[in-house]
Design an enzyme around this catalytic site. Sequence first.
Site, PDB file in Angstrom:
ATOM      1  N   LYS A   1       0.809  -1.220   0.000  1.00  0.00           N
ATOM      2  CA  LYS A   1       0.000   0.000   0.000  1.00  0.00           C
ATOM      3  C   LYS A   1       0.845   1.274   0.000  1.00  0.00           C
ATOM      4  O   LYS A   1       0.310   2.365  -0.245  1.00  0.00           O
ATOM      5  CB  LYS A   1      -0.960  -0.004   1.191  1.00  0.00           C
ATOM      6  CG  LYS A   1      -1.975  -1.131   1.178  1.00  0.00           C
ATOM      7  CD  LYS A   1      -2.846  -1.114  -0.075  1.00  0.00           C
ATOM      8  CE  LYS A   1      -3.956  -2.159   0.037  1.00  0.00           C
ATOM      9  NZ  LYS A   1      -4.812  -2.187  -1.170  1.00  0.00           N
TER      10      LYS A   1
ATOM     11  N   SER B   1      -2.579 -12.315   4.432  1.00  0.00           N
ATOM     12  CA  SER B   1      -2.823 -12.124   3.001  1.00  0.00           C
ATOM     13  C   SER B   1      -1.699 -12.744   2.174  1.00  0.00           C
ATOM     14  O   SER B   1      -1.945 -13.381   1.140  1.00  0.00           O
ATOM     15  CB  SER B   1      -2.969 -10.635   2.674  1.00  0.00           C
ATOM     16  OG  SER B   1      -1.850  -9.901   3.141  1.00  0.00           O
TER      17      SER B   1
END
Length: 358
Positions: A52, A295
């Site tokens: 991110k 994840s």
Amino acid sequence: MANRGKGYGPPLGNISEAVGNTPLVKISDRICPAGRTIYAKCEYFNPLSSVKDRLALAIIETAEKNGTLKPGQTVVEATSGNTGIAVAMMCAQRGYPCVITMAEPFSIERRKIMRMLGAKVIVTPKAGKGTGMVEKAVELAEKNGWFLCHQFETEANAQFHYDTTGPEIINDLDGVAKLDYWVTGYGTGGTFHGAGKYIKEKSPDTKIVLAEPQAANLIGSGIATERNADGSPASSHPAFKAHPIQGWTPDFIPLVLEKGLDLKLQDEMVEIPSTAGVEMSQALARKEGILTGISGGSTMWAAVETAKKAPEGSVLVAMLPDTGERYLSTPLFADIKAEMNEEELAIARSTPSWILEP
């Protein structure tokens, strides 16, 4: 490595210049099926330890260039944590006040990191799910005239992955191996959309494998997300159920993801069983020395399952979005205690000095 000791290169002007150029790391046969090769794209090498960082840099730089973000304006965004941490980093570096809205279930350490970076963190009730934290961010932006990042809708998201993540993968494998499969999950869908588009353009034979939680198979349901005029979700998706993969699959199909799906980039879909991500993350730590989050473990599980069915000699790349250190208060570390266990106590007692008894 021959280059070890040569240095990183010229000093960087600021921390944002450290974003990107993350390494591919080969996975050993302790995890990778025989006769196949899996490389992990380790996004935790970014400065704030997640993929991110790319998104936050893209949003802030694009908004500065087009004038939608004014000097000193407050930046607000809804996030499961990693985007908020990355946005807080960029705001700290550029001098913008930062407010993050985050749903209650996400890990405590994420809140603390954002506050350490100077952000204000507004925690929204669990019942509101992802759409609730998005609605709160929109309300705050509209009431106060703040800049809303729109990570789930902005074109800057996929474009940055098209410009950086995709080329990095193709360039790093140039002259090394042909990429047969690229495996990823989705949060906003920016990595899938942007990097996937670039990979398909440069390597049309590469199969793209898109993973989502078995408990929240939004794409698999075939049901579209209802949208507001700006592309944000108008309601929670009916196929959504709570799942353990923080950062993946909010309770709506993001617009950035939908546009990638419209391009028909994915060749295969894989549903991740509820415990698979945690188990694979733990295996990566103990067998590879790779500390990634749930994840990352989920993506690697999808890559391993894909490799089992792939032709011999196949080469796969799996995205590892973030670091395992972001999950200390989650199921990933639930069975790992701070106190010594019986085996450790036995080792301590095997010599006479400095024994800390329980």
